[in-house]
Design an enzyme around this catalytic site. Sequence first.
Site, PDB file in Angstrom:
ATOM      1  N   ASP A 146       0.819  -1.210   0.000  1.00 53.27           N
ATOM      2  CA  ASP A 146       0.000   0.000   0.000  1.00 53.27           C
ATOM      3  C   ASP A 146       0.858   1.266   0.000  1.00 53.27           C
ATOM      4  OD1 ASP A 146       0.898  -0.562   2.567  1.00 53.27           O
ATOM      5  OD2 ASP A 146      -1.083  -0.924   3.386  1.00 53.27           O
ATOM      6  N   HIS A 155      -7.691  -4.360   9.723  1.00 52.68           N
ATOM      7  CA  HIS A 155      -7.356  -4.180   8.309  1.00 52.68           C
ATOM      8  C   HIS A 155      -6.080  -4.941   7.944  1.00 52.68           C
ATOM      9  CE1 HIS A 155      -4.993  -0.201   9.230  1.00 52.68           C
ATOM     10  NE2 HIS A 155      -4.118  -1.170   9.051  1.00 52.68           N
ATOM     11  N   GLU A 188      -9.931  -1.722   4.738  1.00 54.41           N
ATOM     12  CA  GLU A 188     -10.616  -1.414   5.994  1.00 54.41           C
ATOM     13  C   GLU A 188     -11.850  -2.307   6.142  1.00 54.41           C
ATOM     14  OE1 GLU A 188      -9.078   0.290   8.055  1.00 54.41           O
ATOM     15  OE2 GLU A 188      -8.559   2.320   7.444  1.00 54.41           O
TER      16      GLU A 188
HETATM   17  C1  F6R Z   1       1.306  -1.436   6.066  1.00 58.82           C
HETATM   18  C2  F6R Z   1       0.032  -2.112   6.142  1.00 58.82           C
HETATM   19  C3  F6R Z   1      -0.830  -2.046   7.364  1.00 58.82           C
HETATM   20  C4  F6R Z   1      -0.032  -2.304   8.646  1.00 58.82           C
HETATM   21  C5  F6R Z   1      -0.953  -2.204   9.856  1.00 58.82           C
HETATM   22  C6  F6R Z   1      -0.197  -2.410  11.158  1.00 58.82           C
HETATM   23  O1  F6R Z   1       1.914  -1.632   4.815  1.00 58.82           O
HETATM   24  O2  F6R Z   1      -0.352  -2.719   5.195  1.00 58.82           O
HETATM   25  O3  F6R Z   1      -1.869  -2.968   7.247  1.00 58.82           O
HETATM   26  O4  F6R Z   1       0.535  -3.573   8.582  1.00 58.82           O
HETATM   27  O5  F6R Z   1      -1.575  -0.952   9.866  1.00 58.82           O
HETATM   28  O6  F6R Z   1       0.697  -1.358  11.321  1.00 58.82           O
HETATM   29  P1  F6R Z   1       1.726  -1.363  12.538  1.00 58.82           P
HETATM   30  O7  F6R Z   1       2.699  -2.428  12.270  1.00 58.82           O
HETATM   31  O8  F6R Z   1       2.341   0.022  12.480  1.00 58.82           O
HETATM   32  O9  F6R Z   1       0.918  -1.595  13.770  1.00 58.82           O
END
Ligand code: F6R
Length: 257
Positions: free
Chosen positions: A66, A137, A142
């Site tokens: 993403d 997500h 979402e």
């Molecule tokens: C990032 C992504 C998101 C994160 C998720 C968790 O490329 O795809 O789905 O993996 O938001 O983020 P952290 O690791 O910062 O808690």
Amino acid sequence: MYKIFDTVDEVSRYTAQRLRDIILAKPEAVLGLATGGTMEPMYARLVEMLQTSPGDLSRLTTFNLDEYIGLAASHPQSYRYFMGRHLFDKLSLTPERVHLPDGLAEDIDGACRAYSAAIQAAGGLDLQLLGIGSNGHIGFNEPHTRFSCRTHAIALSEQTRRDNGRFFNDPDEVPTHALTLGIQDILEAREVLLVATGPGKAGIMAELYRSDADEALPASALKRHPNVTIVMDSEAAALLPLGSDPTPGSDPAPHGV
Ligand code: F6R
């Protein structure tokens, strides 16, 4: 399969080792990569491992999950910048084989279609690495995103914008929209590795454990995938039904995800 370790470091080592093993076994592998706080210590371990036993990385292809809409690659919170800082700048990859969705594309829909098509043209993802949002997500899919979606633009939920505000100087600077690989693209990966660490993920991991595949909980789409490993530290696994003190490396659900 669930893998539970005591510490973030053990989780990071296990995950990095899996990536390293694929890269060494298949130099032309196609990897789906993720960003976020969970991935930082893991990429640090992976870089260490690849620097001590370097393979040929020139044929490796990567597709990130993403990217925020509206952030240039030079913006320190863009995912391209994150990947450069934590991984790409430290390895000798072939730049043309490194892909992220283009959050500055003029034709967003065309760019999204081209992104999913490029993954298929590369032969599909050998492994998709995932973190998980506190709302369940994966990528930026979402809650209530259709499981049939391919790469698309999406409005970020308030919860996601709040969670990611910690990376920005001012939480209001978190972009409102992003591009994300779709759940269908993720499900087509031959292997999926989802990583969750820290107490902030305990609630959603317990929900995920209990849930059937349900579009209200995007990560539950993985229940339909035949080859998923969910890797957690003991804090993220604390609310799983089999207790709050799991054995390191244990599998509380031998019947699978
Ligand atoms: C990032 C992504 C998101 C994160 C998720 C968790 O490329 O795809 O789905 O993996 O938001 O983020 P952290 O690791 O910062 O808690």
